[in-house]
Design a protein around this motif. Structure first.
Motif, short mmCIF file in Angstrom:
data_model
loop_
_atom_site.label_atom_id
_atom_site.label_comp_id
_atom_site.label_asym_id
_atom_site.label_seq_id
_atom_site.Cartn_x
_atom_site.Cartn_y
_atom_site.Cartn_z
N LEU A 290 6.24 -3.39 13.41
CA LEU A 290 4.93 -2.74 12.71
C LEU A 290 4.93 -3.55 11.65
CD1 LEU A 290 2.81 -0.67 13.91
CD2 LEU A 290 4.15 1.03 12.73
N ALA A 291 3.75 -4.04 10.99
CA ALA A 291 3.69 -4.80 9.82
C ALA A 291 2.73 -3.99 9.05
CB ALA A 291 3.58 -6.21 10.02
N PHE A 292 2.99 -3.52 7.78
CA PHE A 292 2.20 -3.00 6.74
C PHE A 292 1.52 -4.10 5.93
CE2 PHE A 292 4.90 0.53 8.44
CZ PHE A 292 3.84 1.54 8.69
N ASP A 293 0.22 -3.93 5.71
CA ASP A 293 -0.48 -5.02 5.13
C ASP A 293 -1.15 -4.59 4.02
OD1 ASP A 293 -1.65 -7.67 4.97
OD2 ASP A 293 -3.36 -7.19 6.00
N LEU A 294 -0.59 -5.26 2.83
CA LEU A 294 -1.24 -4.70 1.70
C LEU A 294 -1.20 -5.78 0.71
CD1 LEU A 294 -1.68 -1.51 0.17
CD2 LEU A 294 0.30 -1.82 -1.08
N PRO A 295 -2.43 -5.83 -0.49
CA PRO A 295 -2.59 -6.93 -1.10
C PRO A 295 -1.44 -6.82 -2.21
CG PRO A 295 -4.42 -5.92 -0.71
CD PRO A 295 -3.57 -5.01 -0.13
N ASP A 296 -1.14 -7.88 -2.98
CA ASP A 296 0.07 -7.94 -3.91
C ASP A 296 -0.07 -6.92 -5.17
OD1 ASP A 296 1.07 -9.79 -2.37
OD2 ASP A 296 1.37 -11.48 -3.72
N HIS A 297 -1.41 -7.14 -5.49
CA HIS A 297 -1.65 -6.40 -6.86
C HIS A 297 -1.63 -4.87 -6.60
CE1 HIS A 297 -6.00 -6.40 -4.90
NE2 HIS A 297 -5.93 -5.35 -5.88
N ILE B 280 5.38 -5.92 2.36
CA ILE B 280 5.83 -6.09 0.97
C ILE B 280 6.44 -4.88 0.29
CG2 ILE B 280 3.67 -5.47 0.08
CD1 ILE B 280 3.37 -7.93 -1.63
N PRO B 281 7.19 -5.00 -0.61
CA PRO B 281 7.74 -3.99 -1.39
C PRO B 281 6.67 -3.19 -1.74
CG PRO B 281 9.23 -5.76 -1.88
CD PRO B 281 8.04 -6.26 -0.94
N GLY B 282 6.70 -1.82 -1.66
CA GLY B 282 5.57 -1.12 -2.09
C GLY B 282 4.36 -0.94 -1.17
N ALA B 283 4.47 -1.30 0.02
CA ALA B 283 3.56 -1.25 1.26
C ALA B 283 3.75 -0.03 1.67
CB ALA B 283 3.83 -2.22 2.29
N ALA C 225 -2.39 -1.22 5.22
CA ALA C 225 -1.50 -0.21 4.34
C ALA C 225 -2.45 0.24 3.09
CB ALA C 225 -0.18 -0.63 4.02
N ASP C 226 -3.57 0.02 2.93
CA ASP C 226 -4.23 0.62 1.73
C ASP C 226 -5.14 1.64 2.26
OD1 ASP C 226 -5.64 0.56 -0.69
OD2 ASP C 226 -6.98 -1.19 -0.23
N GLY C 227 -4.56 2.81 1.78
CA GLY C 227 -5.22 4.21 1.95
C GLY C 227 -4.25 5.23 1.56
N THR C 228 -4.73 6.41 2.06
CA THR C 228 -3.79 7.52 1.61
C THR C 228 -2.61 7.60 2.76
OG1 THR C 228 -4.64 8.95 3.18
CG2 THR C 228 -5.74 8.90 0.80
N LEU D 291 13.81 1.04 11.97
CA LEU D 291 14.46 0.18 11.01
C LEU D 291 13.60 -0.10 9.75
CD1 LEU D 291 16.65 -2.26 13.14
CD2 LEU D 291 17.42 -0.55 11.62
N ASP D 292 13.99 0.59 8.66
CA ASP D 292 13.25 0.37 7.72
C ASP D 292 14.16 -0.74 6.56
OD1 ASP D 292 11.62 0.40 5.17
OD2 ASP D 292 12.48 2.48 4.77
N GLY D 293 13.54 -1.84 6.34
CA GLY D 293 13.98 -2.85 5.24
C GLY D 293 14.97 -3.68 6.16
N PHE D 294 14.86 -3.76 7.25
CA PHE D 294 15.75 -4.76 8.09
C PHE D 294 15.12 -4.93 9.55
CE2 PHE D 294 18.77 -6.16 11.38
CZ PHE D 294 19.78 -6.66 10.90
N PRO D 295 14.88 -6.34 9.88
CA PRO D 295 15.50 -7.40 9.24
C PRO D 295 14.62 -7.92 8.02
CG PRO D 295 14.26 -8.27 11.13
CD PRO D 295 14.27 -6.73 11.08
#
Ligand code: AMP
Length: 217
Positions: free
Chosen positions: A109-116, A8-11, A195-198, A81-85
């Motif tokens: 590689l998928a970075f998992d982060l809650p929306d909020h 997600i954007p922001g991950a 992706a929730d961490g430092t 590749l960052d942002g593609f596809p």
């Protein structure tokens, strides 16, 4: 290694992309950065992309695919590749292009982060106009307000990081980009990182997730 990053954007894909590219000696191709550089230089590509970027829409597939294929031509070795596809047709075009070069992807590689949490990060994000490094006014401020620690460039709040546009970017993400998790899962390429961490913690998790990918692949 040939890697695509999802999330997600922001991950934190941009930050981690730089770190992983340095760590593994990979070329970094970030489509958002290429578009922003073109917007700044007022090229034809920049003028076209700006209309989409400012409203949080995706730039048309054919434009992005051509740009990425050109970029990969210049990087015969490993890449991130960052942002593609960002859409299934982009993923299919990439798969075709890489297979024609006998350079299949090593992993997604998928970075998992809650929306909020993502929304909070984007609201405070500031981006260096010159080197694209990002900061966060709350969690990771620069040493001097408004100035990039690394290059002294001016830090800006990206237009598309503003609240109304962020909401739309998340809709676009879930509609067009999130299906790529399944696309790569079905191909046995998906690796998910919390992706929730430092920044350091997430880098460590990403490096661990990549530990069994042979460097030549
Ligand atoms: P980013 O810096 O990755 O968040 O990208 C910023 C903006 O550039 C996106 O919101 C899109 O408008 C555009 N963009 C970047 N990559 C792509 C892509 N793969 N497909 C379509 N539009 C893109």
């Amino acid at each position: 290694m040939r890697i695509v990053l999802l999330g997600i954007p922001g991950a934190g894909k941009g930050t981690q992309a730089h770190r992983l590219a340095d760590r593994f000696g990979l070329a970094l191709v970030a489509t958002g950065d290429i578009f922003r550089a073109n917007v700044q230089d007022q090229t034809d590509l920049g003028l076209l992309a700006k209309q989409y970027m400012d409203s949080g829409e995706l730039v048309p597939d054919d434009v992005v695919v051509r740009m990425v294929v050109d970029a990969l031509d210049q990087h015969p070795g490993g890449f991130i590749l960052d942002g593609f596809p960002r859409t299934i047709p982009q993923a299919e075009a990439l798969e075709q292009d890489l297979s024609s070069r006998s350079r299949p992807l090593s992993t997604a590689l998928a970075f998992d982060l809650p929306d909020h949490i993502a929304i909070k990060r984007l609201a405070g994000r500031r981006t260096c106009q010159r080197c694209q490094r990002t900061y966060n006014v709350e969690f990771y401020p620069p040493k001097v307000e408004g100035v990039c620690d690394a290059c002294g460039g001016v830090l800006v709040h990206r237009d598309d990081d503003r609240k109304e546009t962020v909401r739309h970017r998340l809709e676009v993400y879930y509609g067009s980009t999130f299906p790529l998790w399944d696309y790569y899962r079905e191909r046995g390429l998906l690796r998910v990182v919390d992706a929730d961490g430092t920044e350091d913690e997430v880098t460590e998790r990403a490096v661990r997730a990549l530990s069994d990918v042979p460097s030549g692949q």
